[in-house]
Scaffold this motif. Sequence first.
Motif, PDB file in Angstrom:
ATOM      1  N   THR A  77      -1.672   2.495  -3.101  1.00 14.13           N
ATOM      2  CA  THR A  77      -2.330   1.701  -4.151  1.00 14.13           C
ATOM      3  C   THR A  77      -3.525   0.969  -3.559  1.00 14.13           C
ATOM      4  O   THR A  77      -4.635   1.005  -4.098  1.00 14.13           O
ATOM      5  CB  THR A  77      -1.339   0.689  -4.766  1.00 14.13           C
ATOM      6  N   GLU A  78      -3.301   0.316  -2.434  1.00 13.68           N
ATOM      7  CA  GLU A  78      -4.405  -0.426  -1.807  1.00 13.68           C
ATOM      8  C   GLU A  78      -5.486   0.529  -1.310  1.00 13.68           C
ATOM      9  O   GLU A  78      -6.687   0.253  -1.463  1.00 13.68           O
ATOM     10  CB  GLU A  78      -3.879  -1.285  -0.647  1.00 13.68           C
ATOM     11  N   ASP A  80      -6.329   3.396  -2.559  1.00 12.98           N
ATOM     12  CA  ASP A  80      -7.100   3.826  -3.736  1.00 12.98           C
ATOM     13  C   ASP A  80      -8.070   2.725  -4.159  1.00 12.98           C
ATOM     14  O   ASP A  80      -9.219   2.999  -4.514  1.00 12.98           O
ATOM     15  CB  ASP A  80      -6.153   4.146  -4.911  1.00 12.98           C
ATOM     16  N   ASN A  81      -7.595   1.481  -4.159  1.00  9.75           N
ATOM     17  CA  ASN A  81      -8.458   0.352  -4.535  1.00  9.75           C
ATOM     18  C   ASN A  81      -9.664   0.248  -3.611  1.00  9.75           C
ATOM     19  O   ASN A  81     -10.796   0.054  -4.066  1.00  9.75           O
ATOM     20  CB  ASN A  81      -7.670  -0.960  -4.523  1.00  9.75           C
ATOM     21  N   HIS A 105      -2.701   8.901 -10.890  1.00  6.67           N
ATOM     22  CA  HIS A 105      -1.758   7.781 -10.817  1.00  6.67           C
ATOM     23  C   HIS A 105      -2.469   6.528 -11.316  1.00  6.67           C
ATOM     24  O   HIS A 105      -3.694   6.423 -11.224  1.00  6.67           O
ATOM     25  CB  HIS A 105      -1.337   7.609  -9.353  1.00  6.67           C
ATOM     26  N   LYS A 106      -1.667   5.573 -11.814  1.00  6.10           N
ATOM     27  CA  LYS A 106      -2.251   4.318 -12.323  1.00  6.10           C
ATOM     28  C   LYS A 106      -3.061   3.593 -11.246  1.00  6.10           C
ATOM     29  O   LYS A 106      -3.970   2.819 -11.570  1.00  6.10           O
ATOM     30  CB  LYS A 106      -1.163   3.392 -12.856  1.00  6.10           C
ATOM     31  N   ALA A 107      -2.730   3.834  -9.997  1.00  6.56           N
ATOM     32  CA  ALA A 107      -3.469   3.170  -8.908  1.00  6.56           C
ATOM     33  C   ALA A 107      -4.947   3.561  -8.934  1.00  6.56           C
ATOM     34  O   ALA A 107      -5.797   2.791  -8.501  1.00  6.56           O
ATOM     35  CB  ALA A 107      -2.851   3.521  -7.555  1.00  6.56           C
ATOM     36  N   CYS A 111      -7.947   1.150 -11.531  1.00  9.20           N
ATOM     37  CA  CYS A 111      -9.191   0.776 -10.820  1.00  9.20           C
ATOM     38  C   CYS A 111     -10.387   1.215 -11.653  1.00  9.20           C
ATOM     39  O   CYS A 111     -11.360   0.477 -11.803  1.00  9.20           O
ATOM     40  CB  CYS A 111      -9.276   1.468  -9.456  1.00  9.20           C
ATOM     41  N   ASP A 181      -6.380  11.042  -3.754  1.00 12.09           N
ATOM     42  CA  ASP A 181      -5.133  10.308  -3.578  1.00 12.09           C
ATOM     43  C   ASP A 181      -4.089  11.339  -3.157  1.00 12.09           C
ATOM     44  O   ASP A 181      -3.622  12.137  -3.978  1.00 12.09           O
ATOM     45  CB  ASP A 181      -4.765   9.637  -4.907  1.00 12.09           C
ATOM     46  N   CYS A 333       6.600   4.227 -11.334  1.00 10.67           N
ATOM     47  CA  CYS A 333       5.800   3.031 -11.591  1.00 10.67           C
ATOM     48  C   CYS A 333       5.659   2.744 -13.069  1.00 10.67           C
ATOM     49  O   CYS A 333       5.369   1.629 -13.460  1.00 10.67           O
ATOM     50  CB  CYS A 333       4.419   3.192 -10.969  1.00 10.67           C
TER      51      CYS A 333
END
Length: 396
Positions: A77-78, A80-81, A105-107, A111, A181, A333
């Motif tokens: 997640t981080e 991807d951010n 993915h929502k990650a 964003c 990702d 998630c």
Amino acid sequence: MTEPRPIIYLDHNATTPVDPRVLAAMLPYFSEVYGNAASIDHEAGHVANQAVERAREQCARAIGARPEEIVFTSGATESDNIALFGVAERYAAKGDHIITCVTEHKAVLDCCQRLEQLGKRVTYLPVDQYGLVDLEAVRKAITPRTVLISIMFANNEIGTIAPVKEIAAIAHEHSVLFHTDAAQAVGHVPVEVEAMQIDLLSFSAHKLYGPKGIGGLYVRRRGPRVKVAPVIYGGGHERGMRSGTLNVPGIVGMGMALELATKEMAAEARRYRAWTSQIYERLQAELGTQNVALNGHPSQRLPHNLNVSLAGIESKSLVVQLKGIAISTGSACTSATVEPSHVILALGYGEQRAHSAIRLGVGRGNTHVEIDTACATIVAGVRRIQKLSATQPAIG
Ligand SMILES: Cc1ncc(COP(=O)(O)O)c(C=O)c1O
């Protein structure tokens, strides 16, 4: 503390148990080697730093990168951010457009939504019935203002593997950066950042028998040298890209997990592919071919993942009644809500197919006997639900 009930764990796409060999490698770094890896002026910090750099080499080797191209983060997640916000900010003078796809993915998707609120433009490419983006559509979506294409390596729900090498080639024809990702792919299928010409790649230890809360971002250093603005500011760790005291035990664990995954990948993939095929065939044989529909690509898929829709059932009611077996209705998630999976809807089927989808992820601790038991239990569960419901529509 109460002992957990023994379960047949078939949710390895959500997370994996820490491999005992990984745990053994990590243990000394909690209370024996506890120095801050940035405090290299004394022995305690120096030893911790050496362990971090060994792990960086292990991570780099696993994806065909150079050690200095690995940035340690708290997870995919981080990563991807950092990739999305970091590129959007750093290359703002070049452009304001990002291309991604609807099944991310929502990650990544969240964003992108935030970037839109901040004034960037995002193109969300559709996918075909197997979950693949059309390469021509990727090419057509590129504008002179495009700075990044972000397409996931392997989908966390349906296991479809994207043609990342081809997408990266299209990006580079237009001098656009390519991020993927790869949280579900690294450690499970071959990932080679050089051969595949990937510029940025997110990965996560807990998907490959490492600990939770540790991951990495590959950032290409040569041809081209990719730059990202930080998302977290502070002491300038990880060459300024991710400040914060390094999680030494986590990093050591992730290095070991990646080394083991690379060694064991081919044999594991063979075993897992046999199991997922066996489950699919057995469900079809017992419930009827027309009542079991595969979601995702039939061959271009993760070996350990199987996602099927089962006619006449709500997968949520099946999953909660399967005592002693852990499977999922979709991505972990989003499974707190009963929204139909955005991934299965994107394949072009209706809500019914999305609501009747189950995801199984086999893994290292499973046995043939467990796979057999799980099949029998799922079939019995489906029959019970079908008996209770008056109608049993076939899947559209
Ligand atoms: C494709 C994908 N991306 C990102 C993530 C998030 O990873 P992490 O839990 O390491 O933040 C996951 C995990 O569910 C995933 O499957």
